[in-house]
Write an enzyme that holds these catalytic residues in place. Sequence first.
Site, PDB file in Angstrom:
ATOM      1  N   ASP A 165      15.530   3.961   0.040  1.00  0.00           N
ATOM      2  CA  ASP A 165      16.519   4.677   0.589  1.00  0.00           C
ATOM      3  C   ASP A 165      16.343   6.134   1.319  1.00  0.00           C
ATOM      4  OD1 ASP A 165      18.189   2.698   0.006  1.00  0.00           O
ATOM      5  OD2 ASP A 165      18.983   3.433  -1.743  1.00  0.00           O
ATOM      6  N   TYR A 171      11.923   1.683 -10.849  1.00  0.00           N
ATOM      7  CA  TYR A 171      12.557   2.434 -10.254  1.00  0.00           C
ATOM      8  C   TYR A 171      12.845   3.687 -11.721  1.00  0.00           C
ATOM      9  CZ  TYR A 171      12.873  -0.526  -5.971  1.00  0.00           C
ATOM     10  OH  TYR A 171      12.537  -1.460  -5.217  1.00  0.00           O
ATOM     11  N   TYR A 209      18.882  -5.080  -5.405  1.00  0.00           N
ATOM     12  CA  TYR A 209      19.122  -3.811  -5.218  1.00  0.00           C
ATOM     13  C   TYR A 209      19.423  -2.623  -6.391  1.00  0.00           C
ATOM     14  CZ  TYR A 209      20.070  -6.099  -0.405  1.00  0.00           C
ATOM     15  OH  TYR A 209      19.821  -6.639   1.289  1.00  0.00           O
TER      16      TYR A 209
END
EC number: 5.4.99.25
Length: 438
Positions: free
Chosen positions: A238, A304, A376
């Site tokens: 992102d 992440y 996602y």
Amino acid sequence: MLDAARALLATGPLCDHCLGRPFAERSFGLGNDERGHGLRVAVALADDDDFQQGAGGDCWVCEGVFERLDEFAERAADVVEDYEFSTYQVGTRVPPLSEENDRLLREDAELATDVGEPLRKELNREVGKRVGRVTGTDVDFERPHVQFLLDVDADSVEATVNSAHVYGRYRKLERDIPQTEWPCSDCRGSGRQGSEPCDTCDGSGYLYPESVEQLTAPVVEDVMEGVDSTFHGAGREDVDALMLGTGRPFVIEVDEPRRRAVDAERLEADINAFAEGNVEVEGLRLCEHTMVERVKELNATKRYRASVEFGGDVTADDLADAVADLDGATIEQYTPNRVDHRRASKTRTRVAHEVTSELEDARHATVEVHGAGGLYIKELISGDEGRTEPSLAGLLGVEATVTALDVLAVEGGEEPFEREEFFLADGRDGADGEDDEE
């Protein structure tokens, strides 16, 4: 063979190349001119006739093109005298009349029209051998640095300089930097709306003034003296996410480079100085062009770290139970709202290989996810209005929002990106930005 040679000689004046070419499949190790000369000698001896030299420039088939082999090779070398290269390939555009003559030569001698080798193939080889000697480089029939095109009819020699490639990993250390250039949608990158500067981008033409591409690719392009460059990343994070840890694999492709033998370590230092701490790269290596496809297509897993804010109070036990349900779970995600305008609307199934968490207070937590490529993360946390199942928000029964996202690692799922066969032998010597799932 002697009868066939007599029949060929009877068609008209021939150079040794054109006489020998129909017998190209005989006696490995000889050139067609050597075959032609040998046949000429053999016929003269067998018939006890005076020996006649080859027609050279008067050959009715090739019209003397083989007299110019050295000239073509020199011209090819001149075309690329300002370029570094070590491999090449030569292609030839033969006049239609010469190709027809080559066919008629065999027909008139009552030979099969496909016997031996075509005129074009011999020209490619003979000019190619001379180019290699003149330039001190090696032929490569797969992906040469330079491809030459000899157009006999137009009397021209052109060169196509294939791109060079540099592989590495980057870390993005500041938020609000997209991976690639992000042109302003309102002015379509022009920087203007009518006669006035665009209000949206302040006349820059970009929604974001910098990108990973803009902080890296121009440096490589400049050092290699190319005319353009393209940034290829192993997915993207992102625009508001950091890329930390081991970094994200990338390849910078440089068009028409004049230099190829670059010092990769110095190039790293140049890029890092140019990026001024916003982006840093490491592990730069010269690589094969096939590394572009590998970087873009290799199945990768990502790690992440997400800072999460809850809409209601959450206990440590509740969070631990929810995370345990997500750990190793198969996640079904319908195309998220935020990318629905540019992605096909469908349900994608991905695995959350490992999920851990640490509760900071009743409304805040840090969640780490090791997920399959294409998962996602923001939607895994928020649920995206029910489009992602299961989700952390859904399992807790409270709203959950990612307030900051960091990518910690991008690694090959079954094998590493950095396999040695994709790198050159000299190795170290020598537009959008929204998706956290790609």
